[in-house]
Design an enzyme around this catalytic site. Structure first.
Site, PDB file in Angstrom:
ATOM      1  N   SER A 579      55.193  19.618  56.210  1.00 47.51           N
ATOM      2  CA  SER A 579      56.613  19.764  56.551  1.00 47.51           C
ATOM      3  C   SER A 579      57.375  20.282  55.349  1.00 47.51           C
ATOM      4  O   SER A 579      57.003  20.035  54.191  1.00 47.51           O
ATOM      5  CB  SER A 579      57.197  18.423  56.985  1.00 47.51           C
ATOM      6  OG  SER A 579      58.620  18.483  57.075  1.00 47.51           O
ATOM      7  N   TYR A 592      58.742   9.431  54.999  1.00 46.87           N
ATOM      8  CA  TYR A 592      58.200  10.654  55.605  1.00 46.87           C
ATOM      9  C   TYR A 592      58.008  11.741  54.544  1.00 46.87           C
ATOM     10  O   TYR A 592      56.952  12.369  54.459  1.00 46.87           O
ATOM     11  CB  TYR A 592      59.163  11.134  56.694  1.00 46.87           C
ATOM     12  CG  TYR A 592      58.712  12.352  57.448  1.00 46.87           C
ATOM     13  CD1 TYR A 592      57.689  12.275  58.394  1.00 46.87           C
ATOM     14  CD2 TYR A 592      59.298  13.601  57.228  1.00 46.87           C
ATOM     15  CE1 TYR A 592      57.281  13.400  59.103  1.00 46.87           C
ATOM     16  CE2 TYR A 592      58.904  14.728  57.924  1.00 46.87           C
ATOM     17  CZ  TYR A 592      57.885  14.616  58.861  1.00 46.87           C
ATOM     18  OH  TYR A 592      57.488  15.725  59.555  1.00 46.87           O
TER      19      TYR A 592
END
Length: 701
Positions: A579, A592
């Site tokens: 990501s 995250y």
């Protein structure tokens, strides 16, 4: 023609009167229906085997006169799936007039191009070599099939005598001859000399049957096959055993699968010395009876008899000298045990080619075995794709059935090596191979994708499939897998439950990849989840979950996958879907973002370690993939909206506006980046592609 029966023991009666009635005004549609239900029973004929036809009266488009037209399966078709686009329509009179210019069997191949001059339907599939076999017989409906039971008689040492014993004077017999125009003439002569016969057996080849209606033809075919089957089964009962009885005992089913899964990548490596192959495994009871028998070593070297069989299975199988319970834990030791067998097989195949070749024979093809037998465990087949490997397996099962029948009633005989070569290296077969479409960029490759039931993972799976790969779609949710399983071709896709935090679950997923396809070449770690919370609200459980799925899962997945890749020695590709958040510091994202950063650096570490094995490891960083993403269905969307001070429904526009290109990023965009790493950037490793529309704060340099 026999008594019309609707109950059979050895074949499936599939005729549906209601369905047939709906087609009664269309003889071609009825012929296609008959073809499809015959092809649905693999005991009658296997995929691509045999052909069927019907003759109708049509208006000649030039003269407006009535003319007789034959509709017949075209070259390369399959009767089980035959449609109008797969048949050829020919003027019967023109086809029969070719007899006046036929110069003899040495000019056989020249006749094939002349079939095109007989075409009535200009949209026809290319007529096959068997076209005159149907055209020179006078019947309205004809079936040419390869039933196991009939070929068992056709391949028996005294097959002609046994034919007489079963059917008396109602079935003709033609000695072995390669298919072609001359064989069509032989069929015509056989019927003229025996006008009361209901069919003809071709030695070592197959069966011709006929009828005045499609239904009559169908019943005739079933009845002849039923009689042959019953005769064989009675002989087996009298003998009390098949294949000389059992020599070794099979392993239990679970142990067979375990052994096969370990061995498959080793066999795939050895079978792929010239071209990479895809595998198939079966431990069908019929296979086990044969490979565990006393007669295996006697029968296996003989090869198959029916031309359709050995075209797909090669002249003979390779039998492994491995004990059923052999310790396969060391791939190097196992390879050293069986590699000499492969070398000898290739040597034998070259000797077969050299001793049988003609001055104009095509160059020798891949000398590796297609069929590999592991007594006590099962049978492997390897070919250019899964369907071809599976069909080869089915054809060898047909060959097993033929040997079983021939040995029960007499003695099995195979084609001579020269006749087998003449079929395998037939110039017309070579021309057919050259007409095959070019392979797709990822053909012969096997990919395993985690988190692949929706969003990014599914888009990647679909992209790889379109590019020719075989795909193992995995997900933690079995229900989600079941929902999509039927939407894919089972020769291209399998599904497997895979919890990436569980080593055993990962091992089981790779086991399925090896059993179904032979190994793995591509690993895509797309499984993921997201938690968006301020540091004060991020729990230890949140942290552990993210680390386990994203980081530990990636580690475990690669660790087991690399073991298989190194065994195969083809190299490989590993792509981790991380990501933009692993590069960019943002609010409410500590768990995250940290996990994604760890994924990215693990990619670099693995690339550095695995480069010597030609295993490439790369990262793709998506951003703002909202459409179709499961992550955005939960609280993550609420967390990100809160972080940016906007509403959830405003997120797509927000993410599109903030990138340089002002583009919405879709799952398909991520799939395109995966494809680029796999098929275009083939010398790239340790690298990152951002798919985010252009985010300056995520630029890697």
């Amino acid at each position: 023609m026999g008594i019309a029966k609707k109950t059979y023991t050895y074949v499936d009666y599939l005729w549906d009167d209601k369905k047939a009635a709906s087609l009664k005004n269309d003889e071609v549609a009825l012929f296609l229906y008959r073809s499809n239900i015959l092809g649905a029973d693999l005991r009658i004929t296997n995929y691509g085997g045999g052909n069927t036809s019907c003759k109708t009266i049509e208006k000649d488009p030039l003269t407006n006169e009535n003319v007789e037209v034959m509709w017949v399966k075209g070259s390369g078709g399959d009767i089980g799936t035959l449609t109008r686009s797969g048949i050829a329509g020919l003027y019967i009179e023109r086809l029969r007039n070719l007899k006046t210019i036929y110069k003899g069997i040495e000019y056989e191949d020249e006749m094939v191009s002349l079939f095109n001059h007989c075409l009535y339907d200009l949209n026809s599939k290319a007529p096959s070599i068997d076209t005159p076999l149907h055209g020179l017989l006078p019947f309205k409906h004809i079936d040419h099939l390869h039933p196991d039971a009939v070929i068992a008689i056709a391949a028996a040492k005294d097959g002609e005598k046994i034919t007489k014993e079963i059917w008396g004077d109602t079935i003709g017999w033609i000695p072995w001859q390669r298919p072609g125009f001359d064989l069509g003439i032989k069929l015509e002569e056989c019927f003229k000399q025996n006008p009361n016969i209901r069919g003809i057996i071709l030695e070592s080849h197959g069966l011709f049957t006929w009828g005045n209606t499609s239904y009559e033809c169908y019943l005739n075919s079933l009845e002849v096959i039923e009689m042959a089957s019953a005769y064989i089964e009675n002989k087996i009962i009298q003998n009390g055993k098949v294949f000389g009885g059992q020599k070794i005992k099979s392993l239990p089913p679970s142990k067979r699968k375990e052994q096969a899964a370990i061995l498959a990548p080793i066999l795939r490596k050895l079978c792929s010395s010239e071209n990479r192959m895809v595998g198939h495994f079966t431990d069908d009871d019929r296979v086990l009876t044969y490979i565990n028998s006393n007669d295996l070593r006697k029968l296996a070297p003989l090869g198959t008899s029916c031309p359709d069989h050995f075209l797909r299975t090669k002249i003979k199988p390779l039998v492994l000298d491995l004990k059923p319970g052999e310790n396969l834990s060391s791939s190097n030791e196992v390879t050293s045990l069986i590699e000499p067998l492969f070398k000898q097989y290739r040597t034998d195949y070259k000797a077969y080619y050299d001793s049988c070749k003609h001055p104009d024979s095509p160059a020798m093809r891949d000398a590796n075995p297609v069929v590999i037998i592991y007594p006590g465990v099962g049978m492997f087949t390897f070919a250019k794709n899964k369907q071809t490997a599976r069909v080869a397996s089915e054809f060898y099962v047909n060959a097993i059935n033929v040997m079983r029948g021939s040995e029960a009633i007499s003695e099995y005989t195979a084609l001579t090596r020269q006749e087998a070569f003449n079929i395998e290296y037939w110039l017309l077969e070579e021309a057919k191979l050259k007409r095959m479409p070019p392979e797709k960029p990822l053909s012969r490759k096997i990919a395993l994708i985690t988190g692949a039931t929706g969003g990014i993972g599914k888009a990647i799976a679909d992209k790889l499939l379109a590019a020719g790969a075989n795909v193992v779609i995995t997900d933690i949710q079995n229900e989600a897998l079941q929902q999509i399983a039927n939407s894919y071709n089972k020769d291209e896709v399998i599904t497997a439950v895979c919890d990436v935090t569980n080593p055993k679950s990962i091992e089981d997923a790779y086991k399925e990849a090896s059993l179904n396809f032979g190994g793995v070449d591509i690993i895509i770690h797309s499984a993921g989840l997201a938690v968006s919370k301020p540091i004060e609200e991020t729990t230890e459980s949140d942290w552990n979950l993210l680390q386990n799925v994203l980081v530990k899962g990636q580690f475990l997945l690669v660790q087991k996958g690399v073991e298989i890749m190194k065994t195969q020695a083809f190299g490989g590709n590993i792509i981790n879907i991380a990501s933009k958040n692993g590069l960019v510091a943002g609010p409410n994202n500590v768990g995250y973002g940290t996990a994604k950063a760890a994924q990215q650096h693990m990619t670099r570490l693995l690339a550095a370690e695995l480069g010597r094995d030609k295993i490439r490891v790369n990262t793709i960083n998506p951003d703002g993939v909202i459409v179709g993403s499961k992550i955005w269905e939960g609280k993550w969307a609420e967390g990100r909206a809160k972080a940016y001070g906007i509403k959830v429904e405003e997120l797509p526009a927000h993410y599109a506006k903030r990138n340089l290109l002002n583009e919405i990023i879709l799952p398909e965009d991520i799939a395109n980046a995966v494809f680029a790493f796999l098929a275009v950037l083939d010398k790239s490793t340790g690298n990152t592609i951002n798919v985010d529309g252009g985010m300056p704060n995520a630029f890697v340099r």
